[in-house]
Design a protein around this motif. Structure first.
Motif, mmCIF file in Angstrom:
data_model
loop_
_atom_site.group_PDB
_atom_site.id
_atom_site.type_symbol
_atom_site.label_atom_id
_atom_site.label_comp_id
_atom_site.label_asym_id
_atom_site.label_seq_id
_atom_site.Cartn_x
_atom_site.Cartn_y
_atom_site.Cartn_z
ATOM 1 N N UNK A 104 -3.837 -46.565 47.768
ATOM 2 C CA UNK A 104 -5.125 -46.554 48.461
ATOM 3 C C UNK A 104 -5.067 -47.306 49.804
ATOM 4 N N UNK A 105 -3.931 -47.921 50.109
ATOM 5 C CA UNK A 105 -3.781 -48.630 51.389
ATOM 6 C C UNK A 105 -4.640 -49.872 51.476
ATOM 7 N N UNK A 106 -4.689 -50.656 50.417
ATOM 8 C CA UNK A 106 -5.609 -51.786 50.367
ATOM 9 C C UNK A 106 -5.034 -53.152 50.787
ATOM 10 N N UNK A 107 -3.918 -53.618 50.206
ATOM 11 C CA UNK A 107 -3.503 -54.996 50.512
ATOM 12 C C UNK A 107 -3.217 -55.212 52.000
ATOM 13 N N UNK A 108 -3.487 -56.429 52.452
ATOM 14 C CA UNK A 108 -3.237 -56.795 53.847
ATOM 15 C C UNK A 108 -2.178 -57.867 53.877
ATOM 16 N N UNK A 109 -1.279 -57.774 54.829
ATOM 17 C CA UNK A 109 -0.288 -58.845 54.978
ATOM 18 C C UNK A 109 -0.760 -59.749 56.114
ATOM 19 N N UNK A 110 -0.936 -61.030 55.803
ATOM 20 C CA UNK A 110 -1.275 -61.994 56.846
ATOM 21 C C UNK A 110 0.070 -62.465 57.395
ATOM 22 N N UNK A 111 0.436 -61.928 58.546
ATOM 23 C CA UNK A 111 1.820 -62.081 59.030
ATOM 24 C C UNK A 111 2.265 -63.539 59.142
ATOM 25 N N UNK A 112 1.490 -64.356 59.864
ATOM 26 C CA UNK A 112 1.957 -65.729 60.108
ATOM 27 C C UNK A 112 1.965 -66.568 58.835
ATOM 28 N N UNK A 113 0.993 -66.293 57.966
ATOM 29 C CA UNK A 113 0.916 -67.058 56.715
ATOM 30 C C UNK A 113 1.906 -66.514 55.679
#
Lengths: 189, 351
Positions: A104-113
């Motif tokens: 479903x394209x849901x999770x987000x990657x918080x790049x710096x964290x």
């Protein structure tokens, strides 16, 4: 988990055709304390070149979540209520497997964290018997949180569907999508 | 008991057993056939040996999971490739940045980073001191004719000397006190978050989130108690302080493989994930058929197709492509477009 008051009679119903792209849900989502004031809901144009159609996407909380299965760090877990939680922060290694595997394209990657974050159905609220933030502010009721009886009364010509097909893969979810009356499955190709 | 043998992961058991035997051999050799081993530390040694076995067993089981195994194999292959030196340098930089300084936590919250940094630094320093002491690898000696100079011995060889009563001696002998202060301050900051942050209160559990902090504080306080006892109480409460400290530390060691502290070992996988990303980008990016933008490395997408298959998922489409070829935004749009189509075919967009 601490003592909860999660109401299993309540369910989440999404009707993407009702989304007017107002982003109110995004603002409300950022108020959810389990997200650390980051908005986890997605609102985007479907195909901006030819249409003004927008869509809204919350985590569908799959019965057999692909995100949790592909996580190399065992950082994603599903609780007894079927809620698939955001990554366990000490464990998440920020590899993005879940981001890319979720159908479903849901999770987000918080790049710096170096951390994956996603909607956990406002667990701080739903575990206390309240409604998720996004569903409380959606002006067009593209997002609705309530009982099956309520949604049947409000949408007599629609059927809530929680079965999806992506390629050869059938996915069942805790969250429902409102479909035309009698529909059994949403086939995405 | 029978079930234990049935569910035993033999490969992991063999690896853990081998490593445990190796540690025992290294203790024997490093302490010069136990000459330099301090018998007062036998309980700590037993706990540490158990922790080595338990941790390596769990680690081995963990890296057998399809996604973990694939990351492990790929990271090793990428590291030991023709780009070895640049990747080694990259990994060393990441080791300092992400493991020793945990900089990524600062982007989650500065206060949280500060608390975690103090806590982690205190723990790592304490490990660096206590493990060689417990193994008998480090010991201190006084030589005949000079009762003012301490000789620090490493594996039985002299590694340095210092005068008793000197500032250096004070710093070295109180090293674990400094560690305790760092851990206690860090653990209190982290504990404060857990009592005040609504999101954490909703999702945390006592055994996974609060107990580890309570245990670290207990270890630190009882450890400082030993110093306090011999500095101010003339050793009158030594037995109590020593026993309570030993109990808390051994509980920590026994729990190390099972509980939250296992993330210390898992964190190293972050180095592999970073390397994977760098090498993946070098090999070429995947372009989303919907957004027409690069969103991940093609290597990652290909690997994920393989891993999902191994895990029982099949996102292949009849035309030979895969749902996984789409970016997250592409997937959301595909879902919305499919929903739109069904609504349109039904003759009503709402209902």
């Amino acid at each position: 988990m601490p003592e909860t008051n999660y109401n299993m009679d309540m369910a989440f119903f999404v009707d993407m055709q009702r989304c007017i792209g107002c982003h109110a849900c995004e603002m409300a989502c950022a108020e959810c304390e389990t997200n650390g004031q980051e908005s986890m809901i997605h609102v985007n144009y479907v195909d901006r070149a030819v249409s003004v159609q927008t869509t809204v996407q919350v985590c569908m909380h799959c019965e057999n979540p692909a995100c949790a299965n592909v996580c190399p760090a065992d950082a994603i877990h599903q609780d007894d209520f079927g809620v698939v939680h955001s990554a366990n922060t000490p464990r998440c290694i920020g590899c993005s497997n879940c981001v890319l595997a979720c159908p479903f394209g849901v999770p987000k990657k918080m790049e710096e964290a170096e951390l994956m974050m996603k909607c956990n159905m406002c667990y701080d609220r739903t575990s206390a018997g309240k409604k998720p933030m996004c569903a409380t502010v959606c002006p067009s009721q593209a997002l609705y949180y309530g009982t099956h009886e309520e949604i049947a009364r409000m949408r007599p010509n629609s059927t809530p569907v929680n079965s999806f097909k992506f390629g050869n893969q059938e996915v069942k979810t805790k969250v429902y999508v409102m479909m035309p009356k009698g529909a059994k499955q949403l086939i995405v190709d | 008991m029978y079930r234990l043998f049935q569910t035993l992961n033999r490969r992991a058991f063999l690896k853990a057993f081998t490593l445990t035997v190796l540690v025992v051999v290294l203790v024997w050799l490093g302490s010069r056939k136990l000459q330099n081993f301090d018998p007062a530390l036998i309980a700590y040694l037993t706990g540490t040996v158990f922790a080595v076995f338990g941790t390596s067993y769990r680690y081995s089981v963990w890296i057998q999971r399809p996604p973990t195994r694939l990351y492990w194999q790929r990271s090793m292959r990428f590291l030991f490739s023709r780009h070895f030196f640049p990747y080694l340098w990259h990994s060393i930089k990441l080791f300092f940045r992400n493991i020793l300084f945990q900089r990524f936590i600062a982007f989650r919250s500065r206060r949280r980073w500060f608390g975690h940094f103090l806590l982690a630094t205190g723990c790592l320093l304490a490990f660096a001191v206590t493990i060689p002491l417990t193994f008998g690898w480090i010991n201190f000696e006084l030589r005949p004719g000079d009762d003012q100079t301490y000789h620090a011995m490493l594996f039985g060889f002299q590694a340095g000397t210092f005068r008793l009563g000197s500032p250096l001696a004070f710093i070295i002998f109180h090293c674990l006190v400094w560690c305790s202060i760092l851990v206690t301050v860090g653990a209190v900051i982290m504990m404060n978050r857990r009592f005040t942050n609504g999101g954490l209160i909703a999702t945390q559990t006592f055994e996974d989130d609060l107990l580890p902090l309570v245990l670290l504080i207990a270890i630190s306080v009882t450890g400082v108690g030993i110093s306090y006892d011999y500095t101010f109480l003339e050793g009158k409460t030594y037995q109590f302080m020593a026993v309570t400290h030993a109990i808390t530390v051994i509980l920590f060691l026994l729990w190390l493989p099972f509980g939250k502290f296992f993330h210390i070992y898992q964190r190293f996988a972050q180095l592999g994930a970073n390397l994977y990303k760098v090498e993946g980008a070098r090999r070429g990016m995947a372009i989303c058929p919907h957004t027409k933008k690069a969103f991940a490395s093609q290597t990652h997408i290909n690997d994920l197709k393989q891993v999902t298959k191994e895990l029982g998922f099949d996102f292949d489409k009849p035309d030979g492509s895969s749902h996984l070829d789409l970016s997250p935004e592409g997937k959301r749009s595909a879902l919305a477009a499919a929903h739109f189509r069904v609504r349109k075919e039904s003759g009503k967009f709402f209902g």
